[in-house]
Scaffold this motif. Structure first.
Motif, short mmCIF file in Angstrom:
data_model
loop_
_atom_site.label_atom_id
_atom_site.label_comp_id
_atom_site.label_asym_id
_atom_site.label_seq_id
_atom_site.Cartn_x
_atom_site.Cartn_y
_atom_site.Cartn_z
N UNK A 91 0.85 -1.20 0.00
CA UNK A 91 0.00 0.00 0.00
C UNK A 91 0.87 1.23 0.00
N UNK A 92 0.31 2.36 -0.51
CA UNK A 92 1.03 3.64 -0.49
C UNK A 92 0.70 4.47 0.75
N UNK A 93 -0.19 3.93 1.57
CA UNK A 93 -0.54 4.62 2.82
C UNK A 93 -0.55 3.59 3.94
N UNK A 94 -0.03 3.96 5.07
CA UNK A 94 0.05 3.03 6.20
C UNK A 94 -1.32 2.60 6.65
N UNK A 95 -2.31 3.46 6.51
CA UNK A 95 -3.66 3.13 6.98
C UNK A 95 -4.31 2.03 6.12
N UNK A 96 -3.84 1.89 4.87
CA UNK A 96 -4.38 0.86 3.99
C UNK A 96 -3.47 -0.37 3.86
N UNK A 97 -2.42 -0.42 4.71
CA UNK A 97 -1.41 -1.47 4.57
C UNK A 97 -2.05 -2.86 4.63
#
Length: 472
Positions: free
Chosen positions: A330-336
């Motif tokens: 993912x490019x965002x930690x929240x969507x990892x």
């Protein structure tokens, strides 16, 4: 995925059609003689003393206990056993050559700030509205090389040969250890006998000196006769500490072989009552290939070299490597760890063919063939050496037996000569020179007889080692 399957299928089919399997090992042909060279029929070819355990071959319980102790404590043997353990681990590792390599990236987080004038920088600013990019990955990586040509199997064959060589090396240490201990023990018994003979002759020389001194007082002999007898006595006396020193050194050597600190070796047997085998059974020369550890080790080197030729040859062929990767990205930690949106996977199949690498692979292949030829030559030489050692030991045993019989006759004659010289001297029918000469001959013949007895026992021990006995 279908394309990768097709590539793998084509490679496997073509490999099966032209693959170079690891050739089955065949022992180099060696023309062995039917019997060992010997001037007598003392070598029994129906049996083989190599099959006999040292506990049954050597009858002295003290000697057997020393060997038993050495088998547990000798440091050279313990080191050889550790080498077996080391090679065993390497062989077990080689069995995993066909298993895919699997690794996991538990967590990989990165932030990069590309140049504003770069493609990545312009795209990041245009689509993401920021000058940096984030990347968060958790993945499982798999890599596998198809053993189309048998390269991995060849490496496993090399590891197996090396493992078996360490076992033969340990057996060789055992055979040499048994031979060294037995020969050292027999030498110790010989020194005991020589010390006993020397002290006995010293007592006789002393009594003769007292007799001559008494005759000098009575005016029946000269001071020269007394002085000559004193010299004879002192010469015998001088050899006592030399023999005692040799005994201590031999005891220390035996202690070291048993893995113990230098100390006295307790013993009850004497050289005259050592039980030797009733007959010498050497078997046929071809049995050396099965019993001699050094020959088996040399043959394993040939076997390893044959596998090395195969590995070097197929290293020039194409190799098929299949890799696969899957996990979360993912490019965002929240969507990892957002599933299934963050799931990803990929697979690839690569057929690689070495083309130009400075002729290294070709050179390695040619060198492996040279080493294989050298290993076969060394194997044949080890066989020649073994047959020669057995033949030498047989001749030595036979000739030492002949010498021992002559020495036993000389010892009896020298004892009789001393007795006659004493009687004749007392009746003024012999000179003191004849008495001294008779004493000197008696001492020398008895010492020689003890030495020949020990040499014969050591020759039998050498034969036992030469035919491959001692490790069973």
């Amino acid at each position: 995925m279908n394309s990768i399957k097709n590539i793998a299928y084509i490679a496997l089919v073509s490999g099966a059609a032209v693959s170079c399997k690891v050739q089955k090992y065949e022992q180099p042909e060696i023309k062995m003689p039917e019997t060992f060279r010997s001037d007598s029929l003392m070598a029994d070819t129906n049996e083989n003393i190599a099959k006999i355990s040292y506990k049954d071959f050597f009858k002295d319980p003290v000697l057997v206990s020393l060997i038993d102790k050495a088998m547990v404590q000798n440091n050279d043997l313990l080191s050889a056993l550790k080498q077996i353990e080391y090679a065993s681990l390497a062989y077990n590792q080689s069995k995993w050559g066909n298993v895919p390599t699997i690794s996991a990236t538990v967590a990989n987080a990165s932030i990069s700030r590309p140049s504003d004038n770069s493609m990545n920088g312009m795209m990041a600013g245009q689509f993401m509205g920021r000058r940096y990019m984030e990347d968060y990955t958790t993945s499982l990586n798999i890599s596998w090389e198809a053993d189309i040509w048998g390269k991995i199997k060849g490496r496993k064959e090399q590891a197996l040969a090396e493992y078996l060589k360490t076992q033969e090396a340990a057996k060789a240490v055992k055979t040499q250890l048994v031979a060294s201990l037995v020969q050292g023990y027999y030498n110790l018994l010989m020194l005991d006998t020589q010390l006993q003979i020397t002290k006995s002759n010293l007592e006789y020389a002393d009594s003769t000196l007292k007799f001559l001194s008494k005759q000098q007082e009575l005016g029946l002999t000269t001071a020269l006769a007394v002085q000559q007898q004193e010299i004879v006595k002192d010469q015998i006396l001088k050899s006592v500490p030399a023999i005692e020193s040799s005994i201590a050194v031999q005891e220390n050597a035996l202690s070291l072989l048993t893995g113990s600190m230098p100390d006295r070796i307790e013993r009850s047997a004497s050289l005259n009552n050592v039980q030797s085998p009733d007959k010498i059974a050497t078997g046929i020369p071809s049995e050396l290939l099965s019993y001699r550890p050094d020959i088996k080790s040399a043959e394993l080197t040939v076997r390893k070299s044959a596998a090395a030729i195969h590995v070097a040859k197929v290293s020039m062929y194409p190799s098929l490597n299949i890799t696969a990767q899957g996990g979360l990205n993912a490019f965002q930690a929240s969507h990892w760890f957002s599933v299934p949106g963050s799931l990803f996977g990929m697979a690839a199949g690569v057929i690689a063919q070495p083309l130009l690498n400075g002729k290294q692979l070709k050179t390695q292949y040619e060198q492996s063939k040279v080493l294989a030829d050298q290993a076969e030559i060394n194997f044949k030489q080890s066989v020649l050496k073994a047959v020669g050692e057995v033949s030498d030991a047989l001749v030595q045993i036979q000739k030492l037996e002949e010498q021992q019989k002559i020495a036993e006759g000389l010892a009896l004659k020298s004892n009789e000569a001393v007795k006659k010289a004493d009687i004749l001297f007392k009746y003024n029918s012999a000179t003191y020179v004849e008495v001294i000469l008779a004493q000197t001959n008696k001492l020398q013949t008895e010492l020689d007889l003890a030495s020949l007895k020990a040499q014969r026992l050591n020759a039998i021990t050498s034969l036992y080692r030469a035919v491959g006995g001692g490790w069973q």
